[in-house]
Each structure stands twice: as structure tokens, then as C-alpha cells.
Motif scaffolding. Structure first.
Motif, PDB file in Angstrom:
ATOM      1  N   SER A  44      -7.456  20.958  15.684  1.00 54.00           N
ATOM      2  CA  SER A  44      -6.271  21.212  14.857  1.00 54.00           C
ATOM      3  C   SER A  44      -6.297  20.336  13.613  1.00 54.00           C
ATOM      4  O   SER A  44      -7.041  19.356  13.535  1.00 54.00           O
ATOM      5  CB  SER A  44      -4.994  20.934  15.657  1.00 54.00           C
ATOM      6  OG  SER A  44      -4.956  21.675  16.848  1.00 54.00           O
ATOM      7  N   HIS A  45      -5.454  20.712  12.658  1.00 56.99           N
ATOM      8  CA  HIS A  45      -5.330  19.965  11.411  1.00 56.99           C
ATOM      9  C   HIS A  45      -3.878  20.007  10.961  1.00 56.99           C
ATOM     10  O   HIS A  45      -3.201  21.033  11.103  1.00 56.99           O
ATOM     11  CB  HIS A  45      -6.233  20.576  10.329  1.00 56.99           C
ATOM     12  CG  HIS A  45      -6.075  19.926   8.988  1.00 56.99           C
ATOM     13  ND1 HIS A  45      -5.144  20.347   8.053  1.00 56.99           N
ATOM     14  CD2 HIS A  45      -6.723  18.877   8.421  1.00 56.99           C
ATOM     15  CE1 HIS A  45      -5.231  19.582   6.973  1.00 56.99           C
ATOM     16  NE2 HIS A  45      -6.183  18.694   7.177  1.00 56.99           N
ATOM     17  N   LYS A  46      -3.392  18.884  10.463  1.00 62.59           N
ATOM     18  CA  LYS A  46      -2.033  18.828   9.924  1.00 62.59           C
ATOM     19  C   LYS A  46      -2.017  17.897   8.734  1.00 62.59           C
ATOM     20  O   LYS A  46      -2.586  16.804   8.772  1.00 62.59           O
ATOM     21  CB  LYS A  46      -1.055  18.311  10.989  1.00 62.59           C
ATOM     22  CG  LYS A  46       0.376  18.112  10.515  1.00 62.59           C
ATOM     23  CD  LYS A  46       1.053  19.420  10.151  1.00 62.59           C
ATOM     24  CE  LYS A  46       2.503  19.195   9.728  1.00 62.59           C
ATOM     25  NZ  LYS A  46       3.165  20.465   9.321  1.00 62.59           N
ATOM     26  N   SER A  47      -1.352  18.308   7.651  1.00 61.52           N
ATOM     27  CA  SER A  47      -1.258  17.469   6.465  1.00 61.52           C
ATOM     28  C   SER A  47       0.198  17.315   6.053  1.00 61.52           C
ATOM     29  O   SER A  47       1.042  18.171   6.340  1.00 61.52           O
ATOM     30  CB  SER A  47      -2.073  18.057   5.307  1.00 61.52           C
ATOM     31  OG  SER A  47      -1.639  19.367   4.997  1.00 61.52           O
ATOM     32  N   TYR A  48       0.466  16.197   5.368  1.00 61.55           N
ATOM     33  CA  TYR A  48       1.822  15.869   4.900  1.00 61.55           C
ATOM     34  C   TYR A  48       1.736  15.545   3.404  1.00 61.55           C
ATOM     35  O   TYR A  48       1.733  14.391   2.995  1.00 61.55           O
ATOM     36  CB  TYR A  48       2.387  14.687   5.682  1.00 61.55           C
ATOM     37  CG  TYR A  48       2.662  14.974   7.133  1.00 61.55           C
ATOM     38  CD1 TYR A  48       3.829  15.635   7.531  1.00 61.55           C
ATOM     39  CD2 TYR A  48       1.762  14.603   8.122  1.00 61.55           C
ATOM     40  CE1 TYR A  48       4.088  15.911   8.864  1.00 61.55           C
ATOM     41  CE2 TYR A  48       2.007  14.878   9.463  1.00 61.55           C
ATOM     42  CZ  TYR A  48       3.173  15.531   9.823  1.00 61.55           C
ATOM     43  OH  TYR A  48       3.418  15.805  11.148  1.00 61.55           O
ATOM     44  N   GLU A  49       1.700  16.608   2.602  1.00 54.94           N
ATOM     45  CA  GLU A  49       1.492  16.425   1.162  1.00 54.94           C
ATOM     46  C   GLU A  49       2.678  15.805   0.452  1.00 54.94           C
ATOM     47  O   GLU A  49       2.525  15.205  -0.613  1.00 54.94           O
ATOM     48  CB  GLU A  49       1.157  17.772   0.511  1.00 54.94           C
ATOM     49  CG  GLU A  49      -0.143  18.393   0.967  1.00 54.94           C
ATOM     50  CD  GLU A  49       0.058  19.342   2.150  1.00 54.94           C
ATOM     51  OE1 GLU A  49       1.175  19.323   2.736  1.00 54.94           O
ATOM     52  OE2 GLU A  49      -0.883  20.080   2.484  1.00 54.94           O
TER      53      GLU A  49
ATOM     54  N   THR B 171       0.843  -1.194   0.000  1.00 58.68           N
ATOM     55  CA  THR B 171       0.000   0.000   0.000  1.00 58.68           C
ATOM     56  C   THR B 171       0.876   1.241   0.000  1.00 58.68           C
ATOM     57  O   THR B 171       1.893   1.312   0.697  1.00 58.68           O
ATOM     58  CB  THR B 171      -0.948   0.024   1.209  1.00 58.68           C
ATOM     59  OG1 THR B 171      -0.195  -0.080   2.423  1.00 58.68           O
ATOM     60  CG2 THR B 171      -1.935  -1.137   1.128  1.00 58.68           C
ATOM     61  N   LEU B 172       0.469   2.220  -0.789  1.00 63.38           N
ATOM     62  CA  LEU B 172       1.155   3.512  -0.879  1.00 63.38           C
ATOM     63  C   LEU B 172       0.128   4.575  -0.513  1.00 63.38           C
ATOM     64  O   LEU B 172      -0.833   4.806  -1.252  1.00 63.38           O
ATOM     65  CB  LEU B 172       1.685   3.733  -2.300  1.00 63.38           C
ATOM     66  CG  LEU B 172       2.646   2.668  -2.841  1.00 63.38           C
ATOM     67  CD1 LEU B 172       2.913   2.892  -4.326  1.00 63.38           C
ATOM     68  CD2 LEU B 172       3.957   2.667  -2.051  1.00 63.38           C
ATOM     69  N   ASP B 173       0.311   5.213   0.629  1.00 69.87           N
ATOM     70  CA  ASP B 173      -0.655   6.183   1.138  1.00 69.87           C
ATOM     71  C   ASP B 173      -0.148   7.599   0.907  1.00 69.87           C
ATOM     72  O   ASP B 173       0.945   7.974   1.351  1.00 69.87           O
ATOM     73  CB  ASP B 173      -0.910   5.949   2.628  1.00 69.87           C
ATOM     74  CG  ASP B 173      -1.590   4.610   2.889  1.00 69.87           C
ATOM     75  OD1 ASP B 173      -2.208   4.068   1.947  1.00 69.87           O
ATOM     76  OD2 ASP B 173      -1.516   4.116   4.023  1.00 69.87           O
ATOM     77  N   LEU B 174      -0.966   8.401   0.209  1.00 71.48           N
ATOM     78  CA  LEU B 174      -0.636   9.766  -0.163  1.00 71.48           C
ATOM     79  C   LEU B 174      -1.669  10.718   0.441  1.00 71.48           C
ATOM     80  O   LEU B 174      -2.727  10.290   0.894  1.00 71.48           O
ATOM     81  CB  LEU B 174      -0.640   9.939  -1.683  1.00 71.48           C
ATOM     82  CG  LEU B 174       0.215   9.019  -2.552  1.00 71.48           C
ATOM     83  CD1 LEU B 174      -0.507   7.725  -2.871  1.00 71.48           C
ATOM     84  CD2 LEU B 174       0.555   9.722  -3.858  1.00 71.48           C
ATOM     85  N   ASN B 175      -1.337  12.032   0.379  1.00 72.66           N
ATOM     86  CA  ASN B 175      -2.299  13.055   0.800  1.00 72.66           C
ATOM     87  C   ASN B 175      -2.722  12.834   2.245  1.00 72.66           C
ATOM     88  O   ASN B 175      -3.896  12.967   2.594  1.00 72.66           O
ATOM     89  CB  ASN B 175      -3.516  13.042  -0.130  1.00 72.66           C
ATOM     90  CG  ASN B 175      -4.336  14.313  -0.042  1.00 72.66           C
ATOM     91  OD1 ASN B 175      -3.850  15.352   0.377  1.00 72.66           O
ATOM     92  ND2 ASN B 175      -5.595  14.209  -0.427  1.00 72.66           N
TER      93      ASN B 175
END
Length: 268
Positions: free
Chosen positions: A188-193, A176-180
Motif C-alpha cells: 500500500s501507499h499513502k501520502s499527505y501532501e 525541521t519542517l517535513d513536507l511531501n
């Protein structure tokens, strides 16, 4: 959920794969397995997809090859599941509700990592969408599958991502390759693009084209669960000594300015 950073080159590489259906994947559910995680910079994904294509097929669901997942993790009020992982405890649990968006199905799932390094997953189908209040049926299931009182469990963290699922042509292996990847908790919110979380899943770790490529790219295995990453990303006060080096590595990957020298030797 697909975002701007998923470039036309990535989309083109994905489109070249031979597809596999959910029904064809029945033989590789791997609910009792050995797994290994790797943190991969997004800029490496096009080359990785090209190298993997002769050896894997790509899951396609209702015409979608990039599949969205929405997950709500539960924990005790004192975050016992998180701290069990942070302290390196063996025989630990995760409890979650997961919405498999493109099949419109929701499961309550228990993941148990035993002292032999195996991951055992059990689950029950939810008749409704994700609900922060556990149903009586779900509580019975959790009582049967874990040693914890389900009435004390609380919703802690939402995790969203887009997944590519690759299936080996020759062995019982899923990749599995997890993106976005993004986290939220109502405050709170945090993303790792710029991060790809890759995980290879087998009955027992053996020959794998993906593992060969990780050696070629000099990327070392580094286990950091999405749940734990989300907790420490949204709450800097929680104890995370064991994860500090890995968190710094994730932040470096996500900074966009990372060079090949920076990701040649990630922490183990």
C-alpha cells in the motif's frame, strides 16, 4: 522528491533565507535532546516561513535547501515498537535506516525516548544503500544500543519526505519542517501532501521564536511519530485508540478544504 504542491510562493520564501552549511551546524547536532512536534497545514507554510526568517538560517547542502530523506523502519514481528508508543509506554525505541539523499549517506539509527521525555539518538554509518537485510556490523551495533535481539527485526515501513532544516541564530535549536510525506510497505501507499510536520529540537525546551509563533497561530503541540502515522495509515486493523483523534486531525488537514477554525485547536 519536490512535488507540484510546493508552490512558487513557498520556493520564493525558502530562497530568501540566509544559508547555513552542515559544517556550521556541528554545534547543534542535538543527539540528546528535548523535542516537540506540531502538525501544520501546508497553506500556513508561506506565512510561517516569513515570520521565522529573521530568527533562523536554513540548511543548504550542495545547492539544495529542500532535502530528500528516505527511511526504512524496522520492528519486531508483533510490532512491539509501535505498540509501545500506542500504549504510552515510557523508555521506548525506534530503529531505522535512513538515506540522506543529498549527501549520499546512509545511517542505521536508534532513537530512544526515555522516561524523562528526552530523545537520545545513536547511529552507525552504512557502507551501502538501505538494505532490508541487516549486516553483521549493524546487528552488533543494535545489540549494543538496544535490549532487543536484532535477528528478529524485520523491515516494516518506508517513509519518504522533503525536509527544511532551520537553525536558530541565537540559541542551540534546530527546527525541521517535513513536507511531501508519504508511506509505503510494498502493498500500500499513502501520502499527505497538505501536511507539514514541524519539530523543534533543543537541549531543553526554552525560549523559541517558533514556539511563540505556534501560540500565535493557536497550534498546540501534538506528538505523533511518522512511523506510527505510517503504520496506522497503511493498516486500519492495527490497534490505534491512542492515535485516533490525531489521525482524524491529519486526515482533515490533508483534505484541502480545511478552514482556519478547523486547525485552531488540534488534539494534544
Amino acid at each position: 522528491m519536490a512535488a507540484q504542491f510546493i508552490t512558487p510562493t513557498i520556493v520564493q520564501k525558502i530562497g530568501l533565507y540566509e544559508s547555513i552549511s552542515l559544517a556550521e551546524m556541528d554545534g547543534v547536532k542535538l543527539m540528546n535532546r528535548i523535542d516537540a512536534k506540531f502538525l501544520v497545514p501546508l497553506k500556513m507554510l508561506p506565512n510561517l516561513l516569513e515570520d521565522l526568517r529573521p530568527h533562523y538560517r536554513l540548511l543548504e547542502i550542495n545547492g539544495h535547501r529542500m532535502c530528500d530523506y528516505e527511511t526504512l523502519y524496522f520492528d519486531t514481528p508483533d510490532l512491539q515498537f509501535y505498540h509501545d508508543h500506542q500504549s504510552g509506554r515510557l523508555n521506548r525505541y525506534k530503529i531505522r535506516q535512513r538515506n540522506y539523499v543529498h549527501t549520499n549517506t546512509v545511517f542505521t539509527e536508534v532513537k530512544f525516548k526515555n522516561n524523562k521525555g528526552r530523545t537520545i539518538k545513536t547511529r552507525i554509518l552504512n557502507p551501502k544503500l538501505i538494505n532490508s537485510t541487516l549486516s553483521s556490523e549493524t546487528k552488533v551495533f543494535l545489540s549494543q544500543q538496544t535490549p532487543f535481539d536484532p535477528t528478529i527485526l524485520a523491515p516494516i515501513l518506508w517513509v519518504d519526505y522533503t525536509r527544511l532544516t532551520l537553525v536558530s541564530r541565537t540559541t542551540a535549536e534546530r527546527l525541521t519542517l517535513d513536507l511531501n510525506l508519504s508511506f509505503r510497505n510494498g502493498k500500500s501507499h499513502k501520502s499527505y501532501e497538505q501536511l507539514v510536520v514541524a519539530e523543534v529540537k533543543q537541549d531543553s525546551l526554552k525560549q523559541s521564536r517558533f514556539l511563540d509563533l505556534m501560540k500565535k497561530y493557536r497550534l498546540r503541540e501534538g506528538s505523533l511519530s511518522k512511523y506510527c502515522l505510517g503504520v496506522i495509515s497503511l493498516d486500519k486493523t492495527v490497534k490505534h485508540n491512542r492515535f485516533k483523534a490525531k489521525l482524524n486531525h491529519v486526515l482533515k488537514i490533508n483534505s484541502r478544504g480545511i478552514s482556519s477554525a478547523d486547525y485552531s485547536h488540534p488534539p494534544v
